[in-house]
Design a protein around this motif. Structure first.
Motif, PDB file in Angstrom:
ATOM      1  N   UNK B  68       0.808  -1.221   0.000  1.00 28.42           N
ATOM      2  CA  UNK B  68       0.000   0.000   0.000  1.00 28.42           C
ATOM      3  C   UNK B  68       0.841   1.271   0.000  1.00 28.42           C
ATOM      4  N   UNK B  71       1.150   2.745  -3.872  1.00 31.32           N
ATOM      5  CA  UNK B  71       0.181   3.684  -4.452  1.00 31.32           C
ATOM      6  C   UNK B  71      -0.298   4.722  -3.448  1.00 31.32           C
ATOM      7  N   UNK B  72       0.449   4.857  -2.363  1.00 35.23           N
ATOM      8  CA  UNK B  72       0.169   5.945  -1.431  1.00 35.23           C
ATOM      9  C   UNK B  72      -1.075   5.748  -0.587  1.00 35.23           C
ATOM     10  N   UNK B  73      -1.621   4.514  -0.560  1.00 36.61           N
ATOM     11  CA  UNK B  73      -2.736   4.274   0.355  1.00 36.61           C
ATOM     12  C   UNK B  73      -2.238   4.335   1.795  1.00 36.61           C
ATOM     13  N   UNK B  93      -2.280  15.001  -2.115  1.00 38.71           N
ATOM     14  CA  UNK B  93      -3.396  14.088  -2.393  1.00 38.71           C
ATOM     15  C   UNK B  93      -3.842  14.162  -3.859  1.00 38.71           C
ATOM     16  N   UNK B  97      -3.532  11.176  -6.819  1.00 41.71           N
ATOM     17  CA  UNK B  97      -4.623  10.589  -7.597  1.00 41.71           C
ATOM     18  C   UNK B  97      -4.192  10.351  -9.036  1.00 41.71           C
ATOM     19  N   UNK B 100      -1.802   7.410  -9.171  1.00 43.14           N
ATOM     20  CA  UNK B 100      -2.473   6.120  -8.949  1.00 43.14           C
ATOM     21  C   UNK B 100      -3.069   5.562 -10.233  1.00 43.14           C
ATOM     22  N   UNK B 101      -3.361   6.462 -11.188  1.00 43.85           N
ATOM     23  CA  UNK B 101      -3.957   5.971 -12.439  1.00 43.85           C
ATOM     24  C   UNK B 101      -2.948   5.167 -13.260  1.00 43.85           C
ATOM     25  N   UNK B 105      -4.234  -2.147  -9.321  1.00 41.21           N
ATOM     26  CA  UNK B 105      -4.169  -2.973  -8.124  1.00 41.21           C
ATOM     27  C   UNK B 105      -5.291  -4.006  -8.143  1.00 41.21           C
ATOM     28  N   UNK B 107      -7.085  -7.318  -5.706  1.00 44.54           N
ATOM     29  CA  UNK B 107      -7.286  -7.568  -4.282  1.00 44.54           C
ATOM     30  C   UNK B 107      -7.696  -9.013  -4.007  1.00 44.54           C
ATOM     31  N   UNK B 125     -12.593   2.718 -13.506  1.00 40.27           N
ATOM     32  CA  UNK B 125     -11.406   3.585 -13.414  1.00 40.27           C
ATOM     33  C   UNK B 125     -11.322   4.590 -14.556  1.00 40.27           C
ATOM     34  N   UNK B 172      -9.938  -4.623 -14.826  1.00 40.29           N
ATOM     35  CA  UNK B 172     -10.179  -3.298 -14.264  1.00 40.29           C
ATOM     36  C   UNK B 172      -8.858  -2.608 -13.911  1.00 40.29           C
TER      37      UNK B 172
END
Lengths: 228, 362
Positions: B68, B71-73, B93, B97, B100-101, B105, B107, B125, B172
């Motif tokens: 995490x 992607x800066x989560x 922030x 964003x 992150x594109x 990711x 899960x 997305x 996705x």
């Protein structure tokens, strides 16, 4: 069906019953609509503003939470009387169907906010994380993920709110709000007309059944979590 | 933790790393007098372009936090995380964003929207990135084709199997044409056969799209099947790092060995696995795992050792596998368990440049 049961009542009473039903529907629809317009954003905010959440503002969250709790813990009949000055300010009068919409809305908005908060909190946090990982902004997460995913649950919440409003609307007769509850008290109780009371109760039952079935049906159609 | 760390993989130097962890620490803050929890300490790790790097660790080892950070989560407490030349830790922030594109990711629990069809999930997305509807269609349909779900485009997640859901998840993740794919335990909720299919798909997108993949898992089988490089994480530190082949053949750290033992003992015949004890008893036999790597895969090692030492060697289990495209054999044998014989056998094996490990005694 209506003809069969109402033919037992004098035509004048049938007219009153129809008029009272219209008033009830009007009050419930108006307060439900305005209550949702206020309660929905408030509920979304309550569900997303604790610390570490999308719109983290823990202090504001606590304050709004207290206000909502205060409004919800005031018995409705006391709320109606207590906010009469506010009602007069908004509606120009404190008597009548339009005036009754004010306390109904004041009661409905925090109730709806809490219900919506619950619906939003049910949404899997994994979806929020996935949306953040896609680069979604907090508003996009609300619009594209939280609200659509919570929609079946929100529909059921609003159904519950409308059913509760049908009950509350019976009490605004106390300030001359009219409606079915008022008719039941003035004719059924004070003038000893049990057949009017019975008719009022039957119409209310039919309304609640209708609203609940409609809400359940819509929620079921929106819910895609079942197979096939 | 006194086992030496393996040096950074040799190929890390030649290709510029797409993901770089530079002395990363992550501590979860002390609230109300509780002691702070260190999730990660002194993490330096480079993922070269086009590589599939697998991070393996037990739950709580810090691997979720690690992935995490990319992607800066999660934000590191100190240190830098650089992705494709951009210091993720320095972004605000809004800039994050955008970054992150270009980082997809996937899960463990797929995280698909229940009220969107497969098509609309893959489109999400792109909607978020503000891509016009016409272009979304042109992007989503080839992706559904790529993951083999063209015929399921209008199905809702509840109508799909676990493997199909993860395929939607992969499509996705690829929709915004990222250079990096993060896989967070993506096969942990799937059965073994479906796991193989999903890993094959990951290899395919890695090769076809030249995607750099960082995956975390707690299963050595996943590493074996998909990763060309591996990092073992334990207690918030990377305790071992190397090519998958190297680490499988010559594990150095005890945690790595435990993971490898899981892989082997799971395949030991039950009559051995059930009776396996950690301490020798008089007259018991030692169960030894010998690893054959490339050069020695065809040598008649066992008969040579047996003849040399006049020891009876009983083969319990043998398998020849392929790891990262190179032959890799594992033989589990039993030999007399007394200390003298055992050490003679293991040192004879060591002289032939093979590694061995005593799994236990029966």
């Amino acid at each position: 069906m209506f003809d069969l049961s109402f033919s037992l009542l004098p035509p004048a009473i049938v007219d009153l019953l129809i008029e009272a039903t219209k008033q009830t529907l009007y009050m419930v629809a108006a307060s439900g609509l305005i209550g949702t317009l206020i309660g929905l954003p408030l509920g979304v905010f309550l569900a997303t503003s604790r610390s570490g959440e999308l719109f983290a503002a823990p202090w504001l969250n606590s304050v709004l939470g207290l206000v909502v709790n205060a409004a919800r813990s005031t018995p409705f009949i006391i709320l109606v009387v207590a906010i009469i000055p506010f009602t007069r300010l908004i509606a120009g009068t404190s008597i009548g169907t339009n005036a009754a919409i004010v306390p109904l809305t004041v009661a409905a908005a925090p109730f709806i906010a809490r219900l919506i908060e619950g619906s939003i909190r049910e949404v899997d946090q994994g979806l929020v994380e996935a949306a953040r990982a896609m680069g979604a902004s907090p508003l996009q997460i609300v619009r594209k993920v939280l609200l659509p995913e919570a929609m079946p649950s929100i529909t059921l919440a609003l159904t519950l709110a409308v059913v509760s409003l049908l009950g509350y609307s019976a009490m605004v007769g106390a300030v001359g709000g009219g409606g079915l509850g008022d008719l039941g008290i003035r004719f059924g109780y004070q003038r000893f007309m049990p057949d009017v009371m019975a008719a009022v109760v039957i119409v209310l039952i039919l309304l609640v059944q209708g609203v609940q079935s409609l809400g359940d049906g819509i929620a079921r159609r929106l819910d895609k979590r079942h197979r096939g | 933790m006194n086992t030496p760390l393996s040096p950074a993989a040799p190929d890390a130097a030649s290709a510029a790393p797409v993901i770089l962890f530079d002395k990363v620490e992550k501590t979860y803050g002390a609230r109300r007098g509780a002691t702070p929890v260190t999730a990660l300490s002194d993490i330096s790790l480079a993922v070269p372009e086009g590589a599939i790097l697998g991070v393996i660790g037990r739950s709580g080892a810090g691997k979720s936090t690690l992935i995490r950070l990319v992607n800066g989560l999660e934000k590191p407490t100190s240190g830098r995380v650089v992705v494709d030349g951009v210091d993720i830790t320095a972004l605000d922030e809004k800039a994050l964003r955008g970054a992150r594109r270009s980082i997809g990711m996937i899960f463990q629990h797929f995280n698909l929207l229940a009220r969107r069809t497969a098509y609309d999930n893959v489109a999400l997305p792109l909607e978020i990135a503000g891509v016009p509807a016409r272009e979304i269609k042109a992007r989503v349909e080839p992706l559904l084709d790529l993951v083999g779900l063209a015929d399921k485009r209008d199905r809702y997640p509840a109508e799909l199997s676990g493997g199909q859901k993860q395929r939607v998840g992969i499509a996705r993740a690829l929709a915004t044409r990222p250079r990096v794919l993060l896989s967070d335990e993506a096969t942990s909720a799937l059965d073994p056969e479906t796991t193989q299919q999903i890993l094959a798909l990951l290899r395919k997108v890695n090769a076809e799209l030249k995607l750099t993949v960082l995956l975390i898992t707690h299963e050595m089988a996943v590493i074996k099947n998909v990763a060309d490089q591996v990092a073992v994480i334990d207690g918030g530190r990377i305790v071992e790092r190397g090519t998958t082949y190297e680490v499988f053949a010559h594990p150095r750290h005890s945690t790595t060995r435990t993971f490898l033992a899981d892989l082997t003992s799971a395949s030991l015949p039950p009559y051995v696995a059930d009776r396996l004890k950690s301490e020798p008893e008089p007259g018991s036999e030692a169960v030894v795992r010998i690893v054959f790597t490339g050069d020695h895969a065809t040598d008649p090692v066992l008969s040579r050792v047996s003849r040399l030492l006049s020891v009876d060697i009983n083969i319990i289990q043998a398998q020849v596998d392929e790891i990262a495209g190179a032959p890799f054999g594992v033989i589990v044998v039993s030999v007399p368990g007394d200390a003298a014989t055992l050490s003679a056998v293991t040192s004879a094996v060591a002289r032939l440049n093979l590694s061995s490990e005593v799994l236990g005694y029966v």
